[in-house]
Design a protein around this motif. Structure first.
Motif, PDB file in Angstrom:
ATOM      1  N   LEU A  63      -1.056  -3.150   3.968  1.00  0.00           N
ATOM      2  CA  LEU A  63      -1.458  -2.477   2.731  1.00  0.00           C
ATOM      3  C   LEU A  63      -0.307  -1.626   2.184  1.00  0.00           C
ATOM      4  O   LEU A  63       0.027  -1.691   1.003  1.00  0.00           O
ATOM      5  CB  LEU A  63      -2.692  -1.610   2.976  1.00  0.00           C
ATOM      6  CG  LEU A  63      -3.116  -0.767   1.775  1.00  0.00           C
ATOM      7  CD1 LEU A  63      -3.547  -1.662   0.621  1.00  0.00           C
ATOM      8  CD2 LEU A  63      -4.229   0.205   2.145  1.00  0.00           C
ATOM      9  N   ALA A  64       0.287  -0.844   3.068  1.00  0.00           N
ATOM     10  CA  ALA A  64       1.381   0.028   2.634  1.00  0.00           C
ATOM     11  C   ALA A  64       2.543  -0.804   2.092  1.00  0.00           C
ATOM     12  O   ALA A  64       3.146  -0.471   1.070  1.00  0.00           O
ATOM     13  CB  ALA A  64       1.851   0.892   3.801  1.00  0.00           C
ATOM     14  N   PHE A  65       2.825  -1.889   2.767  1.00  0.00           N
ATOM     15  CA  PHE A  65       3.925  -2.753   2.345  1.00  0.00           C
ATOM     16  C   PHE A  65       3.653  -3.342   0.958  1.00  0.00           C
ATOM     17  O   PHE A  65       4.506  -3.287   0.071  1.00  0.00           O
ATOM     18  CB  PHE A  65       4.120  -3.868   3.369  1.00  0.00           C
ATOM     19  CG  PHE A  65       5.206  -4.840   3.008  1.00  0.00           C
ATOM     20  CD1 PHE A  65       6.540  -4.525   3.231  1.00  0.00           C
ATOM     21  CD2 PHE A  65       4.905  -6.065   2.427  1.00  0.00           C
ATOM     22  CE1 PHE A  65       7.555  -5.415   2.895  1.00  0.00           C
ATOM     23  CE2 PHE A  65       5.912  -6.958   2.086  1.00  0.00           C
ATOM     24  CZ  PHE A  65       7.243  -6.634   2.319  1.00  0.00           C
ATOM     25  N   SER A  66       2.462  -3.891   0.771  1.00  0.00           N
ATOM     26  CA  SER A  66       2.153  -4.502  -0.522  1.00  0.00           C
ATOM     27  C   SER A  66       2.171  -3.468  -1.633  1.00  0.00           C
ATOM     28  O   SER A  66       2.656  -3.737  -2.732  1.00  0.00           O
ATOM     29  CB  SER A  66       0.770  -5.150  -0.526  1.00  0.00           C
ATOM     30  OG  SER A  66       0.597  -5.913   0.613  1.00  0.00           O
ATOM     31  N   ALA A  67       1.633  -2.307  -1.327  1.00  0.00           N
ATOM     32  CA  ALA A  67       1.616  -1.265  -2.349  1.00  0.00           C
ATOM     33  C   ALA A  67       3.043  -0.870  -2.713  1.00  0.00           C
ATOM     34  O   ALA A  67       3.373  -0.699  -3.887  1.00  0.00           O
ATOM     35  CB  ALA A  67       0.846  -0.054  -1.839  1.00  0.00           C
ATOM     36  N   ALA A  68       3.882  -0.746  -1.702  1.00  0.00           N
ATOM     37  CA  ALA A  68       5.274  -0.367  -1.960  1.00  0.00           C
ATOM     38  C   ALA A  68       5.965  -1.425  -2.817  1.00  0.00           C
ATOM     39  O   ALA A  68       6.702  -1.118  -3.750  1.00  0.00           O
ATOM     40  CB  ALA A  68       6.021  -0.173  -0.643  1.00  0.00           C
ATOM     41  N   LEU A 121       2.015   6.731  -5.491  1.00  0.00           N
ATOM     42  CA  LEU A 121       1.704   6.026  -4.252  1.00  0.00           C
ATOM     43  C   LEU A 121       1.910   7.033  -3.127  1.00  0.00           C
ATOM     44  O   LEU A 121       2.935   7.711  -3.077  1.00  0.00           O
ATOM     45  CB  LEU A 121       2.631   4.831  -4.067  1.00  0.00           C
ATOM     46  CG  LEU A 121       2.532   4.127  -2.690  1.00  0.00           C
ATOM     47  CD1 LEU A 121       1.146   3.558  -2.461  1.00  0.00           C
ATOM     48  CD2 LEU A 121       3.589   3.025  -2.589  1.00  0.00           C
ATOM     49  N   PHE A 122       0.909   7.148  -2.278  1.00  0.00           N
ATOM     50  CA  PHE A 122       0.972   8.106  -1.178  1.00  0.00           C
ATOM     51  C   PHE A 122       0.902   7.346   0.138  1.00  0.00           C
ATOM     52  O   PHE A 122      -0.095   6.695   0.434  1.00  0.00           O
ATOM     53  CB  PHE A 122      -0.213   9.077  -1.303  1.00  0.00           C
ATOM     54  CG  PHE A 122      -0.139  10.271  -0.378  1.00  0.00           C
ATOM     55  CD1 PHE A 122       0.230  11.517  -0.854  1.00  0.00           C
ATOM     56  CD2 PHE A 122      -0.461  10.148   0.966  1.00  0.00           C
ATOM     57  CE1 PHE A 122       0.289  12.622  -0.006  1.00  0.00           C
ATOM     58  CE2 PHE A 122      -0.395  11.243   1.828  1.00  0.00           C
ATOM     59  CZ  PHE A 122      -0.024  12.483   1.330  1.00  0.00           C
ATOM     60  N   ILE A 127      -3.629   5.594  -1.925  1.00  0.00           N
ATOM     61  CA  ILE A 127      -3.264   6.166  -0.630  1.00  0.00           C
ATOM     62  C   ILE A 127      -3.268   5.038   0.384  1.00  0.00           C
ATOM     63  O   ILE A 127      -4.252   4.314   0.501  1.00  0.00           O
ATOM     64  CB  ILE A 127      -4.272   7.250  -0.212  1.00  0.00           C
ATOM     65  CG1 ILE A 127      -4.314   8.345  -1.282  1.00  0.00           C
ATOM     66  CG2 ILE A 127      -3.905   7.834   1.132  1.00  0.00           C
ATOM     67  CD1 ILE A 127      -5.351   9.412  -1.010  1.00  0.00           C
ATOM     68  N   ALA A 128      -2.161   4.850   1.077  1.00  0.00           N
ATOM     69  CA  ALA A 128      -2.110   3.768   2.063  1.00  0.00           C
ATOM     70  C   ALA A 128      -1.569   4.313   3.375  1.00  0.00           C
ATOM     71  O   ALA A 128      -0.600   5.070   3.391  1.00  0.00           O
ATOM     72  CB  ALA A 128      -1.208   2.635   1.559  1.00  0.00           C
ATOM     73  N   ASP A 129      -2.191   3.934   4.457  1.00  0.00           N
ATOM     74  CA  ASP A 129      -1.699   4.412   5.740  1.00  0.00           C
ATOM     75  C   ASP A 129      -0.980   3.291   6.489  1.00  0.00           C
ATOM     76  O   ASP A 129      -1.110   2.117   6.154  1.00  0.00           O
ATOM     77  CB  ASP A 129      -2.844   4.973   6.597  1.00  0.00           C
ATOM     78  CG  ASP A 129      -3.797   3.878   7.046  1.00  0.00           C
ATOM     79  OD1 ASP A 129      -3.894   2.853   6.332  1.00  0.00           O
ATOM     80  OD2 ASP A 129      -4.432   4.029   8.099  1.00  0.00           O
TER      81      ASP A 129
END
Ligand code: ADP
Ligand code: MG
Length: 476
Positions: A159-164, A178-179, A299-301
């Motif tokens: 998730l974090a990767f795709s969001a980034a 993006l957090f 927000i992605a962890d």
């Protein structure tokens, strides 16, 4: 002579511009544009987004005007307008902005300048550093190691990767802010740099700062009465990357200042990316209004990687280090080292160093022994030497590059000696190991440097305080 249509003029101009500009810039900002209209005073160009208008006017107006003049023989005012049916700012990802390859910045001046830790000394005005030629606006050098390509994706970080990636593809148009949050060593800074790098390659002005740097900047701006400059510097960037915002906890004035910076950037459609060791709701001593801003976007962890991902990461790193590792060894390391990726890397470096030192292939048995040692060590010191180097550079505001290099200015020399001291006395590394780590220095130099600091901290209060601050940052 036959009259050229706006379309034809623009196509010819684009052909010229393509030759003049760096590929990522051209692809991002000009490829999707069209010449729609012109008379003897103005030339109208349609672009996908309002953001593109702002960018082109600011960065490429003169190049475009000159090129159009070359084609038409007239000096025309260039006017940009948004293509009808396009997204308004703030709406979701614009498909018009093409994703760029990570290597796209390959020949930008920033890359040619080499690696630095990605830190901008706060005294340096990032805009003064900005290169304006060809629309370049990278304000610092990103560690080339940290790209999207080199990031191994698994269920724990997808998730974090795709969001980034989404943010890097269309900054300011999707998730804003993006957090990203996670425990240490799980790739937050890596992703932040990857975003910065991709955006800088598109010609956006990017600023990366840790929240401590933001705080320090703010404090020195107050002290030096340069708050106006401080404000305009932070508010003029197109992509602001703030690492480790948890350190803003309890700093009310800094938070207040950041709140305004945030609002300004956000309302201009500029991208903000934040990282933290915990989610906004769990950040202590944070003003509610700032907390709620942090929760506006996505927000992605990032969770600790599962076994398979750890194995994939190890394989990738082994390849990077050009060491040949049997699958069974990769599995053994991945099974034993579970906490985070930084630790995985550390184990691999240890293995590589060991086999190089002993001039032996890495066997299952040797690996097992080394891991035993390592576990015994990490029980006492779970600190990666790189971390010390990073913290010392950060504290003394020198780049890793300077620290490991040959420069002898007082500041750099002192930072280097403090690093020697901490590596030797805190991590109990041998002088030879320390020397190797610090850019290939001999053990006598290390003993001398570390010993000097060891003696001086007894007398020099300021130095003692500095070393303490660094130790606190490292060991907590
Ligand atoms: P954090 O900022 O979360 O503490 P870092 O981004 O500094 O963590 O990551 C620590 C190290 O682990 C870096 O060298 C980084 O490149 C590496 N790393 C972390 N996650 C990954 C991943 N998924 N793939 C490859 N390398 C990773
Ligand atoms: Mg980090």
């Amino acid at each position: 002579m036959k009259e050229l249509s706006a379309r034809e003029v623009w196509r010819a101009a684009l052909g010229e511009l393509q030759l003049q500009l760096d590929k990522p810039i051209f692809e991002t900002w000009l490829k999707q544009t069209e010449g729609v209209n012109f008379d003897n005073s103005r030339f109208v160009v349609e672009v996908p987004t309002p953001f593109a208008i702002a960018w082109l006017e600011r960065r490429l107006y003169q190049d475009i005007q000159k090129t159009v003049e070359k084609v038409t023989g007239h000096v025309l005012d260039i006017q940009f307008q948004v293509k009808s049916g396009e997204l308004a700012p703030g709406e979701l990802a614009s498909p018009e902005i093409s994703p760029l390859a990570n290597g796209a910045a390959q020949d930008s001046p920033a890359d040619a300048a080499g690696v630095n830790g990605g830190r901008v000394p706060p005294t340096m005005d990032p805009l003064a550093e900005t290169t304006q030629t060809n629309g370049h606006a990278s304000n610092f050098v990103f560690n080339p190691k940290y790209t999207f390509d080199s990031f191994v994706v698994g269920p724990s970080n997808r998730l974090a990767f795709s969001a980034a990636q989404a943010v890097a593809d269309a900054p300011g148009h999707g998730y804003n802010p993006l957090f990203l949050y996670s425990g240490v060593g799980l790739g937050k800074t890596h992703l932040l740099y990857a975003i910065g790098r991709t955006c800088a390659a598109k010609g956006l002005s990017v600023l990366y700062v840790s929240s401590e740097q933001f705080t320090n900047d703010f404090i020195s701006a107050i002290r030096n009465r340069t708050t106006e400059e401080f404000r305009s510097r932070y508010r003029s960037v197109e992509v602001l990357l703030i690492d480790d915002v948890q350190f803003m906890s309890g700093k009310e004035q800094t938070q207040e200042s950041f709140f305004h910076t945030f609002n300004d950037l956000h309302s201009s459609g500029h991208q903000i990316v934040l990282t933290s060791d915990r989610p906004p709701r769990a950040l202590p001593l944070l003003e509610d209004r700032l907390r709620s801003r942090f929760e506006w976007g996505l927000i992605a962890d990032i969770q600790p990687p599962d076994l398979e991902t750890r194995m994939a990461i190890l394989s990738a790193k082994a390849e990077e280090l050009k060491i040949d590792l049997d699958e069974s060894i990769i599995e053994l390391v991945a099974k034993r080292v579970q906490k985070n990726v930084r630790e995985l890397e550390g184990s691999l470096n240890r293995l590589a160093a060991h086999s190089r030192m002993m001039n032996l292939p890495i066997t299952l048995e040797a690996t097992s022994n080394i891991l035993d040692d390592l576990t015994a060590d990490t029980a006492r010191h779970s600190i990666d030497p790189e971390r010390i180097i990073e913290e010392v550079s950060h504290h003394f505001r020198v780049t890793d590059h300077e620290l490991l290099g040959r420069g002898r200015t007082k500041k750099v020399a002192q930072a280097r000696q403090v690093a020697m001291y901490l590596l030797m006395y805190e991590l109990e590394m041998s002088p030879t190991q320390v020397g190797r780590l610090l850019g290939g220095r001999d053990h006598a130099t290390v003993i001398h440097g570390a010993g000097k600091i060891n003696g001086e901290i007894n007398e020099d209060n300021q130095l003692r305080q500095e070393v303490l601050t660094i130790k606190e940052a490292i060991f907590t």
